[in-house]
Design a protein around this motif. Structure first.
Motif, mmCIF file in Angstrom:
data_model
loop_
_atom_site.group_PDB
_atom_site.id
_atom_site.type_symbol
_atom_site.label_atom_id
_atom_site.label_comp_id
_atom_site.label_asym_id
_atom_site.label_seq_id
_atom_site.Cartn_x
_atom_site.Cartn_y
_atom_site.Cartn_z
ATOM 1 N N TYR C 32 0.746 -1.182 0.033
ATOM 2 C CA TYR C 32 0.127 0.025 0.156
ATOM 3 C C TYR C 32 0.928 1.239 -0.069
ATOM 4 N N PHE C 35 2.312 1.919 -3.244
ATOM 5 C CA PHE C 35 1.294 2.256 -4.282
ATOM 6 C C PHE C 35 1.134 4.056 -3.814
ATOM 7 N N SER C 39 1.949 7.017 -6.381
ATOM 8 C CA SER C 39 0.944 8.164 -6.850
ATOM 9 C C SER C 39 1.636 9.395 -6.583
ATOM 10 N N GLU C 51 -8.822 5.093 -5.988
ATOM 11 C CA GLU C 51 -7.397 4.443 -6.599
ATOM 12 C C GLU C 51 -7.058 3.450 -5.723
ATOM 13 N N PHE C 55 -6.407 -0.488 -6.620
ATOM 14 C CA PHE C 55 -5.260 -1.094 -6.502
ATOM 15 C C PHE C 55 -5.492 -2.672 -5.991
ATOM 16 N N GLU C 56 -6.359 -2.424 -4.907
ATOM 17 C CA GLU C 56 -6.881 -3.786 -4.233
ATOM 18 C C GLU C 56 -7.376 -5.119 -4.911
ATOM 19 N N PHE C 60 -5.924 -5.844 -10.925
ATOM 20 C CA PHE C 60 -5.079 -4.721 -10.914
ATOM 21 C C PHE C 60 -3.445 -5.052 -11.338
ATOM 22 N N LEU C 62 -0.185 -3.581 -11.755
ATOM 23 C CA LEU C 62 0.697 -2.239 -11.323
ATOM 24 C C LEU C 62 1.388 -1.921 -12.287
ATOM 25 N N TRP C 65 -0.382 0.272 -14.621
ATOM 26 C CA TRP C 65 -0.604 1.326 -14.087
ATOM 27 C C TRP C 65 0.521 2.448 -14.007
#
Lengths: 455, 253, 639
Positions: C32, C35, C39, C51, C55-56, C60, C62, C65
């Motif tokens: 977390y 992430f 961001s 968001e 992510f969870e 997702f 990554l 992203w």
């Protein structure tokens, strides 16, 4: 999970609980610091920003000799200079008479303003080997004793050092108004981190609190809880320094936002409290406000170090005409600062004046070329001068010199690394040593120059 | 570095002490002989340093050798954008107007706080401040109080949670939240401000925040009913919001 | 990644419109926080709950992203900040761009109807009357006042006679009031958008209104010579070659002597000169301020740097969302947009994943309306001074005016356009006005390049400087430590004047010039402005700054750009700068492997920053940041 990791985890939990319970009010690392020195002394550090022309101020030259073009009526505005006395330079132009205050070995140029009146309290160091003509590098060299490394300061600045040594218990240990302060090193208490601000007035708004919806008790409860949270994070962190800063800074917050300090950070109030500064000066009006703040804050014993810059000295072109006036206003601020400190009682020492316990250091990035350039100004030059006004320093005394033909630093004596000119690290080492601090604690370089200190 | 070395030594010493009971008895050092005058004359045995794995019971140990990085301060630009995003998606000047409201001196202007927040001034060659100081934390508090108070004013009015900006939940009418109710709402705020669930936070965090809420309500209970400012519910949730928006985990990354 | 939630949390999140997927595994706190870090660095803010919920989700991705966010304004800003923090490309009022050929001031006089009217004029404007040449166009006899160069007014305004008023002045619709100022009858009057937070084209109120402060100005009155629009003008000879003896009354009771005919003017009496060059303005009475006065900056007073436009003092989040808007001095208009050019240039380079070497080598740039105006009509105003002694009257520009978009008008503050090629002398930021103003001397320019792009410092610790007659700092005792390297680097900027952007072309200013050889003990007076007497010999003079390297002097800033970007230290320095910024700390010896990896990624990615950033975000050092003792956190506990 391994035994050792369990043991460490247990230890950290124990430590966390202990600190949370207030077993030690000092964080782990600060508890190992030395006790404060000079707890009743105050410090003002001024940076003359841009590189001052020492040939009209602290290291005067009025002869066209070697590569030196002395200031004259051709290049500078002289009518505004109170201490300008004409001396013949050539058929067309006049230069100035050098001022030599009686009872001292000082020589001043016409830009010294009212500093002339307190010459017996002034220590000048000339011929500083700057070894740089870069603004950022020179600026941090004089405040930290180290050249920049990778564009970053390599050591703590002098205001941080003195705040760390003697100011940790103050509400505002170090107030830095556009001064080249640097908080770098492992020997520093987070409380001595300079409070950097662009102007004094901006602080009052940051510290203002409105009890419109919630009260101070609510905010303080939050601060206390966050202090506990931060201590827990501190106990868990592999790099505790950053969190430790939070802990100590949270702890000082409730005291800072008390209403009775807000007036300190308002120009109008300072002008009323200290009316004798020239707040209408053309170039250094902000310096006057900052100096007034220093006096008032010291009177209330809420600061240890106040540091600020006074600028407009980087005169490469036609603006050189006003260089002496800029310096005159700068030195007038310094002289008035001394006068105000003379009038102010010491906040903790009975029957003492603040001036007897305040120590002022004024330095600049470097000085300016002895030659006038193509556009009527002076460029950067790797020489420098420093000014100290301190009861611990020999008053009416000048140390070090520059050569008569090229204004370069001359050998000033034998140092640990041989015969050489004096340099900014020596000034800083001497300064901190005057208060019983081992310079090597903070400064990699620099020798203590005993001749500068009073016996 | 001396302080840290000393501290680490302290940690190591205490760590070793914790496990001392499990270690086998070390081989005793021979007593040196003494001459008639009392001076030590026998050879002092040379102590050879041992590796950790040579200590019985420590033949296989997991070592945490992952390199560690110090936390970074959120850049002031990202902090300001986060304020805008978290508190309604307004532009800086729109948010400034909202925070100033119609009075109360809750907020000045963003310009007044830039220097304290460490914004660089390129024209004046004033660098970015990448370390906190007390003044910066004071600015975090000043800004945080304004943001949270306005959020309380708008969100705790009667509206669907989907329209709320910060407090994206309902509150029971005319009574305080229970512990369980607080926990779920705490998690919503924890995700909003810290970006992860409260279940992964240190265990003492939730009870601390809950106590903060209760204490703020209790302080209100001692005041007259018509006292100015927030009522107990609003004050208590404002205080919780203050704690989130001023927390080290909010400002570090 | 797939996650689970407590029932209460799930309900709350769904009521708030956030709908996570129910799954099995719980991500770690580090995931977390990682992430969140991404961001902050890539989106310029903390993640929203939506968001985080995304992510969870089990689907997702990554990596995808991250890749989606290696573009766009926030990403570009993140990288731009690395170099803006290093180079600090803004200048304050200490760099006063107050060039007489472009500065309009205004004097309040009385028109034939006895109304107070502001008349605009330029101090350097040539006029064919000795009474008013390079001065205000109305004499004291005609207007009742005379104007000093320091802005003071002497006398009391009296109504100007109608015939004089018509002969000396003219009304027109200027560029700062009309967008279509180039038309014969401009009608699109400027109206600042009061509802916009962004930086708009907004003259100060005093420029928009009549002296009563209320009536919107429809047209302005300007001295007739300033209203001329031709791009060129013929050299004007007044016949004055010497000043009268001190004490002689001056024509029209003016304060200062009228200008004398320059040597160049006398030698070229029939030549046409450019009206966008300062030299042209100083030599021709036919050079005005152009259509709608577009070559000149308005000012709301007689002061040296009068107020002109409203601009922000503070905009840490960019010009789209400034924090204030304040009436600024005239010179701030140029300074502000110069800095924005560098910002947009860097944003374009990083946002569009261009070759990072173009920071120095790129010939492209980004311009908007104000910058177009500056480059087309004002940049040449600082040329050419004593260059006329070398027949240099038409500036050779670092940014060729012909490359400037002709359709952009000054009001197009928010219309940005890429110019693909500024010309052969352009070199990334090195030839932008903001860089050249910020770092005014050759050595300062070389120093910042050395520091910011090679990650090196000039450090001369404990070096003794002994007095010496040696002018060559590369051999002078003590100085050589640094200057052996610094002088050749500085030489690359020999052909760009210090504290300015005037370029000295080789055909006019050869680095080694026989005409400026030493004669006797020195060089000729006219050579002294550009050639250094200390390095002249009997056969040639040497251009100032060229002694470090004549070859570098001729290569110019573009040569420096090529040389620096070809050095292996350049890519290492880029990698180091990026790493330091993203890790939030100085690098140490233990980071050498990281820097090597990032340097390799940059080179293998053809010097695209995206490849470097991708490698950095995947590095353990970045992932391990903010590691608050993760092994001691309670894992997977439920409230």
């Amino acid at each position: 999970m391994s035994d050792i990791r369990n043991e460490r985890r247990t230890f950290l939990k124990v430590l966390g609980a202990a600190t949370a319970a207030g077993v030690s009010s000092q964080p782990l690392f600060s508890a190992l610091a030395d006790p404060p020195v000079a707890p009743d002394e105050f410090f003002v550090f001024i940076h003359a920003s841009g590189g001052w022309d020492v040939t009209v101020g602290l290291d005067p030259r009025n002869e066209a000799r070697g590569i030196i073009d002395p200031a004259s009526t051709q290049w500078v505005d002289t009518a505004v200079l109170r201490n300008w006395r004409d001396a013949t330079l050539d058929a067309d132009y006049e230069t100035f008479e050098i001022l030599q205050p009686r009872g001292t070995n000082l020589r001043f140029g016409p830009a010294v303003g009212n500093l002339l009146n307190i010459a017996d309290r002034v220590t000048v160091i000339n011929g500083l080997a700057m070894n740089t003509v870069s603004h950022p590098d020179g600026t941090f060299f004089v405040s930290t004793g180290r050249h920049l490394a990778g564009g970053r300061p390599a050591g703590a600045s002098i205001d941080t050092v003195m705040a760390n040594e003697s100011g940790r218990a103050q509400l505002f240990p170090s107030v830095s108004v556009s001064y080249p302060s640097a908080y770098v090193g492992n020997e520093l208490d987070p409380r001595s981190a300079p409070l950097k601000m662009a102007s004094i007035d901006s602080v009052s708004r940051v510290l203002t609190r409105a009890n419109v919806n919630t009260q101070a008790a609510d905010r303080n409860a939050v601060t206390m809880m966050l202090t506990q949270e931060a201590r827990d994070l501190l106990a868990r962190s592999y790099h505790p320094e950053v969190i430790e800063q939070f802990v100590l800074q949270y702890e000082s917050l409730p005291r800072m936002v008390r209403e009775d300090f807000l007036g300190l950070f308002q120009t109008a109030g300072l002008q009323t409290a200290q009316p004798n500064f020239n707040y209408r000066a053309r170039f250094q009006s902000r310096g006057a406000v900052n100096a007034a703040f220093a006096v008032e804050a010291m009177k209330r014993n809420v600061v240890r170090c106040v540091s600020f810059s006074m600028g407009s000295l980087d005169t490469h072109g036609a603006n050189y005409r006003t260089q002496p006036l800029v310096q005159q206003e700068l030195f007038d601020v310094v002289a008035q600062l001394v006068a105000s400190l003379d009038a102010a009682p010491h906040p903790t020492l009975r029957n003492e004046r603040l001036s007897a316990h305040t120590h002022i250091l004024v330095v600049s990035d470097f000085c300016r070329t002895p030659q006038i350039n193509m556009t009527g100004g002076r460029d950067h030059y790797p020489n420098g001068s420093a000014l100290v006004i301190s009861p611990k320093f020999r008053g009416g005394f000048s140390f070090g010199s520059s050569d008569p033909d090229q204004l370069l630093p001359r050998v000033a004596g034998r140092f640990a690394d041989g015969m050489r000119a004096v340099a900014p690290p020596d000034v800083l080492a001497t300064f901190v040593n005057a208060f019983g601090v081992n310079p090597r604690k903070y400064l990699r370089d620099g020798d203590v120059v005993r001749e500068l200190l009073r016996a | 570095m001396a302080r840290r070395a000393a501290a680490l030594a302290l940690v190591t010493a205490l760590g070793c002490t914790q496990g001392a009971a499990d270690e086998p008895t070390p081989t005793p050092t021979p007593t040196p002989s003494q001459d008639a005058g009392g001076a030590v004359t026998a050879d002092v045995p040379v102590l050879r340093p041992r590796t950790v794995q040579e200590i019985p019971g420590h033949e296989s140990i997991a070592q945490d050798t992952a390199p560690k990085e110090a936390p970074r301060l959120v850049p002031v630009e990202a902090l300001m954008r986060s304020y805008m995003t978290l508190f309604g998606g307004l532009s800086p000047l729109q948010l400034q107007t909202r925070l100033r409201g119609s009075g109360g001196n809750l907020f000045d202007t963003w310009n007044d706080y830039l220097s304290a927040l460490g914004v660089p001034d390129y024209a004046a060659d004033i660098p970015r401040n990448e370390q906190t100081n007390a003044l910066m934390l004071a600015a975090f508090e000043r800004i945080g109080v304004a943001l949270c108070d306005r959020a309380v004013e708008s969100d705790l009015a009667a509206m669907p949670p989907t329209q709320k900006v910060v407090f994206r939940f309902d509150l029971p009418a005319n009574r305080a939240v229970t512990d369980a109710e607080f926990a779920t709402r705490f998690d919503v705020l924890h995700r909003l401000f810290f970006g992860y669930p409260a279940s992964l936070a240190p265990p003492e965090r939730l009870p601390r925040f809950r106590q903060l809420l209760r204490d703020a309500a209790a302080r209100r209970a001692t005041q007259p009913a018509n006292a100015p400012g927030f009522n107990a519910t609003r004050a208590s949730w404002a205080v919780v919001c203050y704690a989130f928006v001023r927390h080290p985990e909010f400002h570090l990354y | 990644m797939r996650y689970r939630y407590a029932a209460g949390v799930l309900a709350l999140m769904m009521s708030a419109g956030v709908a996570p997927q129910v799954a099995d595994a719980v991500p770690t706190r580090e995931a977390y926080r990682f992430f969140r870090s991404l961001s902050i660095d890539l989106q310029g803010r903390m993640p929203t709950p939506e968001e985080v919920a995304a992510f969870e989700r089990p689907d997702f991705n990554l990596d995808a992203w991250i890749d989606q966010r290696l573009t766009g304004p926030r990403y570009a800003e993140r990288l731009r900040r690395i170099y803006m923090d290093r180079m600090r490309l803004e200048v304050g009022s200490n760099f006063g761009f107050v060039s007489n050929p472009i500065v309009l001031r205004r004097v309040r006089v009385r028109d034939p109807n006895n109304n107070l009217v502001d008349v605009y004029y330029r101090r350097s404007q040539r006029r064919n009357r000795a009474e008013t040449d390079a001065d205000f166009c109305l004499t004291q006899a005609e207007s009742g006042i005379r104007v000093a160069n320091n802005g003071t007014i002497d006398g009391t305004a009296t109504p100007v006679a109608a015939d004089v008023w018509g002969a000396r002045t003219v009304a027109l619709r200027p560029w700062w009031l009309y967008r279509d100022y180039r038309n014969t009858n401009p009608s699109q009057r400027v109206a600042p958008n009061a509802n916009s937070d962004a930086v708009e084209f907004e003259p100060v109120a005093a420029l928009m209104n009549e002296p009563d402060g209320r009536t919107p100005t429809v047209s302005v009155r300007v001295c007739r010579e300033e209203a001329q629009t031709a791009p060129t003008g013929r050299v004007y000879l007044s016949g004055r070659t010497t000043n009268p003896p001190r004490g002689t009354p001056l024509p029209g009771n003016r304060f200062n002597n009228p200008p004398l005919d320059s040597a160049y003017a006398r030698a070229h009496p029939t030549d046409m000169v450019s009206c966008t060059a300062g030299t042209g303005v100083s030599m021709s009475d036919q050079c005005g301020c152009g259509p709608g006065l577009e070559r000149c900056m308005p000012g709301a007073s007689l002061g040296n740097d009068p107020p002109a436009f409203v601009l922000p003092n503070n905009m840490p989040l960019g010009p789209d969302v400034p924090l204030d808007n304040v009436a600024q001095a005239q010179s701030e208009w140029a300074r502000f947009w110069w800095s924005q050019e560098a910002v947009r240039f860097l944003d374009d380079l990083f946002g569009n994943d261009r070759d990072v070497r173009e920071v120095l080598t790129g010939r492209q740039t980004m311009v908007n309306g104000p910058l177009s105006q500056f480059y087309r009509t004002m940049a040449g105003s600082t040329c050419c001074g004593n260059g006329t002694n070398f027949d240099y009257v038409e500036p050779v520009s670092l940014f060729e005016p012909a490359q400037v978009p002709a359709d952009l008008v000054p009001q197009d503050t928010n219309t940005w356009r890429r110019v693909a090629d500024r010309g052969p002398n352009a070199a990334g930021v090195l030839t932008m006005p903001i860089f050249l103003a910020k770092y005014g001397t050759r050595r300062a320019r070389a120093h910042i390049v050395y520091q910011a792009f090679l990650c090196r410092e000039f450090v001369a610790e404990n070096v003794e400087l002994t007095p010496s007659e040696e002018p060559n700092l590369m051999v002078r005792s003590g100085c050589a430590t640094c200057h052996t390297t610094l002088e050749p680097l500085s030489s690359y900027f020999t052909r760009v004047t210090e504290s300015g952007w005037t370029f000295l072309p080789a055909q006019r200013f050869p680095a080694e010039n026989t005409a400026c050889a030493r004669r006797g003990t020195s060089i000729s007076g006219i050579c002294g402005s550009f050639y250094d007497p200390q390095f002249a010999n009997s056969t040639r003079g040497l251009l100032r700054g060229a002694y470090g390297s004549v070859a570098n002097a001729d290569a110019g800033p573009a040569g420096l750009a090529r040389a620096v970007t070809a050095m292996p230290e350049f890519s290492q320095c880029v990698a180091s700068n990026f790493a330091e910024s993203f890790l939030g700390r100085a690098l140490g010896p233990e980071d050498s492997a990281l820097v090597t990896d990032l340097t390799t990624a940059l080179r293998n990615g053809n010097y695209r920053s995206r490849a470097l950033v991708r490698a950095l975000l995947r590095a353990d050092a970045y992932r391990n940041a903010n590691n608050l003792g993760s092994d001691t956190w309670r894992q997977g506990a439920m409230p």
